[in-house]
Enzyme design. Sequence first.
Site, PDB file in Angstrom:
ATOM      1  N   ASN A  23       0.806  -1.228   0.000  1.00 59.78           N
ATOM      2  CA  ASN A  23       0.000   0.000   0.000  1.00 59.78           C
ATOM      3  C   ASN A  23       0.841   1.280   0.000  1.00 59.78           C
ATOM      4  O   ASN A  23       0.292   2.379   0.088  1.00 59.78           O
ATOM      5  CB  ASN A  23      -0.971   0.015   1.184  1.00 59.78           C
ATOM      6  CG  ASN A  23      -0.265   0.112   2.527  1.00 59.78           C
ATOM      7  OD1 ASN A  23       0.930  -0.149   2.637  1.00 59.78           O
ATOM      8  ND2 ASN A  23      -1.014   0.468   3.556  1.00 59.78           N
ATOM      9  N   TYR A  24       2.174   1.163  -0.105  1.00 61.97           N
ATOM     10  CA  TYR A  24       3.014   2.376  -0.233  1.00 61.97           C
ATOM     11  C   TYR A  24       2.922   2.900  -1.661  1.00 61.97           C
ATOM     12  O   TYR A  24       3.085   2.128  -2.601  1.00 61.97           O
ATOM     13  CB  TYR A  24       4.476   2.060   0.068  1.00 61.97           C
ATOM     14  CG  TYR A  24       4.814   1.684   1.481  1.00 61.97           C
ATOM     15  CD1 TYR A  24       3.913   1.841   2.539  1.00 61.97           C
ATOM     16  CD2 TYR A  24       6.063   1.144   1.787  1.00 61.97           C
ATOM     17  CE1 TYR A  24       4.248   1.467   3.827  1.00 61.97           C
ATOM     18  CE2 TYR A  24       6.406   0.786   3.075  1.00 61.97           C
ATOM     19  CZ  TYR A  24       5.501   0.943   4.092  1.00 61.97           C
ATOM     20  OH  TYR A  24       5.841   0.574   5.377  1.00 61.97           O
ATOM     21  N   SER A  25       2.710   4.180  -1.953  1.00 65.65           N
ATOM     22  CA  SER A  25       2.450   5.201  -0.948  1.00 65.65           C
ATOM     23  C   SER A  25       1.072   5.808  -1.251  1.00 65.65           C
ATOM     24  O   SER A  25       0.953   6.854  -1.867  1.00 65.65           O
ATOM     25  CB  SER A  25       3.511   6.278  -1.022  1.00 65.65           C
ATOM     26  OG  SER A  25       4.813   5.712  -0.931  1.00 65.65           O
TER      27      SER A  25
ATOM     28  N   GLY B 113       0.851   0.716  -4.162  1.00 61.59           N
ATOM     29  CA  GLY B 113       1.582  -0.103  -5.124  1.00 61.59           C
ATOM     30  C   GLY B 113       2.673   0.661  -5.859  1.00 61.59           C
ATOM     31  O   GLY B 113       3.458   0.059  -6.602  1.00 61.59           O
TER      32      GLY B 113
END
Length: 316
Positions: free
Chosen positions: A52-54, A63
């Site tokens: 889930n970055y960023s 992604g």
Amino acid sequence: MKKYKLGKSELEVSALSFGGNVFGWTLDEKASFKMLDALYENGLTFIDTANNYSHWAPGNVGGESEAIIGKWFKESKKRHNIVLSTKVGGRMGDGTRGLKKEYIYDCVDASLKRLQTDYIDLYFSHYDDLETSQEETMEAFNNLIKAGKVRYLGASNLEVNRIVSSNAIARDKGWTEYIAIQPLYNLYDRIKYEQEYLPLVEEEKLAVMSYFALASGFLSGKYRSLEDIEKSARKDMVKGYINERGLNILNVCDKVAKDHNATIAEVAIAWQIHKPSISTPIVSATSNEQLKSLLRSVDIKLSVEEMTLLDKVSAY
């Protein structure tokens, strides 16, 4: 940079792990590639990211960090020279999250595609999912191990009792256990890790990748008053550290840093590296100057007296 065995795994990792949350956020793709090249050239070959970055950055959905790392893998041909950890379970930009079996399967495949690799060295449950049985989660992770998509498992932001029960289920079923954790830990934030996690770490010989090693920037020494943080983007994260204990820690770090011709940040990271239970602090940089500082911290040799002094001033 010297390499170390990560806990009970066969992974050979560097003394520092680089936090990939900056890729696709404070570093664009071109700058990220330069940083990844510099990390590799300096032997910092342990990269930590998450699916889930960023997502929090304007225009991002999650992604982005994995996608940049994947492009770098493809162009540099360095995938097999890097130890890579990523995570599942944290909130994505579209609000999805959790540790249900099918969701984990979908997420790992999406991560592998973005990363342009067919395996993940260390896969973390990013946040707990109290609505999904631990047995379902651990079975899903074990199936990923059997499929060769993941080599080892870790737990980030899970309470101690949940790690204990997850590993108990895995042992009972003959499945793969968590071998690493990612706790908040630094010179200021010591109590939760040392009182709650450390006994489990020692009992189960877990690897420890500590995050917020510089207490959101407070241990850089730049912020010593409320006036110092007034215009800082880190204001809300740092203000809780500006108190008598926090300033005493900075003053002692000042003294130790002077003796080593180092910065406060370098001393704060070196203190963690000297802690036997800490496998590798997670650190980040957005410039060559910051990276050089991180690398210098690895070479600082703190004496027993200096470690005692730092332990005493930061005691809770």
